[in-house]
Design an enzyme around this catalytic site. Structure first.
Site, PDB file in Angstrom:
ATOM      1  N   GLU A 266     110.460  84.564  -5.082  1.00 39.58           N
ATOM      2  CA  GLU A 266     109.668  84.133  -3.930  1.00 39.58           C
ATOM      3  C   GLU A 266     108.399  84.973  -3.747  1.00 39.58           C
ATOM      4  O   GLU A 266     107.956  85.208  -2.618  1.00 39.58           O
ATOM      5  CB  GLU A 266     110.529  84.178  -2.654  1.00 39.58           C
ATOM      6  CG  GLU A 266     111.751  83.260  -2.721  1.00 39.58           C
ATOM      7  CD  GLU A 266     112.636  83.347  -1.491  1.00 39.58           C
ATOM      8  OE1 GLU A 266     112.272  84.060  -0.533  1.00 39.58           O
ATOM      9  OE2 GLU A 266     113.706  82.705  -1.473  1.00 39.58           O
ATOM     10  N   GLU A 365     117.740  78.610  -4.805  1.00 39.77           N
ATOM     11  CA  GLU A 365     118.334  78.884  -3.492  1.00 39.77           C
ATOM     12  C   GLU A 365     118.127  77.632  -2.645  1.00 39.77           C
ATOM     13  O   GLU A 365     117.066  77.010  -2.701  1.00 39.77           O
ATOM     14  CB  GLU A 365     117.665  80.059  -2.775  1.00 39.77           C
ATOM     15  CG  GLU A 365     117.911  81.421  -3.366  1.00 39.77           C
ATOM     16  CD  GLU A 365     117.243  82.525  -2.541  1.00 39.77           C
ATOM     17  OE1 GLU A 365     117.055  82.327  -1.313  1.00 39.77           O
ATOM     18  OE2 GLU A 365     116.899  83.570  -3.126  1.00 39.77           O
TER      19      GLU A 365
END
Length: 433
Positions: A266, A365
């Protein structure tokens, strides 16, 4: 790129005459008004109703809000020349080819061991026709068994379990220091393993719990003359952390485990120090992350000789891509409210187009699990999903921080629908690696 809108020549111009960058992909504009969002900045879809000022003719690459010199040598990502950061033409939206190169037939590490090559081949064989089920372990609360919670709700076991080196390097007695052993256990029962690394501030004192969120630490990737600053204390401390994690990955290799390895995740969000955007040295955050990714790849692959890793890049933005030679799988993380079971086709197509070469695309995720029927309908073939973990509540409690248990995100009926779907692979359906 593979999912871009294109001009008659097959290439999107770099920017509008008014200076707005063109979008890499029309999928960044889900509402269809011509304005998209890429690289943390507004962009315009070429040829859309918002594209009214005419095409710009610039010698630089316009990506996000930055105007970047073009590299003389194209490496498919960022570079450094004549004392300045530059960007490869193929990386620049609109300047590269609109057609991706064919997918690799083996991992990017030419020395990957036989098991890892076998896992890679298997993943390629199912991508585009099935999706692997996955569940993230609860790293910091070892008395909660996320694997068993999935079985309790669906009567099936996840094919993939996700683990995290988050607390490695902390003193003995902390939870989360048995992730290596838990991963070996899942592998030995026939499963696949993925690891992330919430890398704590390398400069934190040995008596402190280092932070990984940008807001909680001032740590920044040390860059000098376009490369990691090897003379800095930060670099020395980073190397010590990498050595620690390399030792754990070696334990996994010694046990025969192939790891879907997802570090520096991320990054483009900016909330972790490896993606911090408030640098004071003028170095683009994306470039610093690319330098660190390549260094981590080189150290783990060539210096430590780890041949059990399949490299999963999770930068979440095309402008942060480190290059095809360093990535096996592109992934995206999606958290989007509750009980939204759409295929997430727009995000899938964006992620699929980040690379110059076709790469498998995973949902590394997630909160809500895409409905396999919609995924097939929309041709959004995520390679796998990994539902995030719960918090410290009793099983079955619906809570916005419980990503599996309870029914805040996925109803029990939806969980059973997914885990018993013909397109979804569970633990019992995996081959013997």
């Amino acid at each position: 790129m593979g999912s871009s809108s294109s001009s008659a020549s097959g290439v999107i111009p770099n920017a509008t005459a008014s200076g707005w960058p063109y979008c890499r992909s029309a999928d960044s504009d889900p509402d269809g008004d011509g304005w998209g969002w890429e690289n943390s900045y507004s962009c315009i879809v070429y040829g859309s109703k918002a594209d009214t000022s005419g095409v710009g003719n610039f010698s630089y690459c316009m990506i996000g809000s930055s105007k970047l010199n073009l590299c003389a040598t194209d490496n498919g990502s960022w570079g450094y020349q004549s004392g300045a950061v530059c960007l490869s033409k193929s990386m620049c939206p609109g300047m590269g080819s609109a057609t991706q190169a064919p997918a690799r037939t083996a991992p990017v590490n030419a020395n990957a061991n036989t098991t890892t090559k076998g896992v890679f081949t298997y993943l390629k064989s199912i991508w585009g026709n099935h999706i692997l089920s996955g569940q993230q372990d609860l790293t910091w609360q070892e008395n909660i068994d996320q694997y068993q919670r999935v079985i309790n709700d669906t009567a099936r076991a996840p094919a993939i379990m996700g683990y995290d080196f988050m607390n490695y390097g902390l003193w003995a007695g902390n939870p989360g220091l048995k992730q290596t052993e838990e991963a070996i256990t899942h592998w030995n029962r026939g499963g696949l393993v993925t690891f992330a690394w919430h890398w704590r501030d390398p400069n934190a004192a040995s008596t402190a719990i280092g932070a990984f969120y940008t807001a909680d630490t001032s740590f920044s990737i040390p860059i000098a003359n376009g490369q990691l600053d090897t003379a800095s204390v930060s670099y020395t401390n980073m190397e010590a952390d990498i050595a620690l994690i390399a030792a754990e990955l070696q334990k996994l290799e010694d046990a025969g485990v192939t790891v879907l390895w997802r570090p520096l995740h991320e990054a483009s969000g900016g909330w972790f120090w490896w993606g911090r955007t408030d640098r004071t040295d003028g170095i683009p955050a994306a470039y610093a992350q690319v330098v660190l990714w390549r260094h981590l790849y080189d150290r783990l692959t060539n210096f430590y000789g780890l041949n059990n890793l399949i490299w999963v890049w999770n930068g979440q933005s095309g402008g942060w891509y480190p290059g095809d030679a360093y990535v096996d799988i592109v992934s995206h993380d999606i958290y989007d409210g509750s009980r939204n079971y759409e295929s997430q086709a727009s995000t899938f197509n964006l992620a699929k187009g980040y690379s110059q070469q076709v790469k498998m695309v995973a949902l590394s995720e997630n909160s809500n699990i895409p409905d396999p029927d919609l995924m097939k309908q929309d041709n959004a073939w995520w390679l796998y999903f990994v539902v995030w973990n719960d918090v410290d509540t009793a099983e079955g409690v619906s809570n916005s921080s419980n990503f599996w248990t309870g029914e805040y995100y996925n109803t029990n009926a939806h969980k059973r629908h997914v885990y018993n779907h013909d397109l979804v692979i569970t633990l019992d359906e995996l081959p013997d690696f």
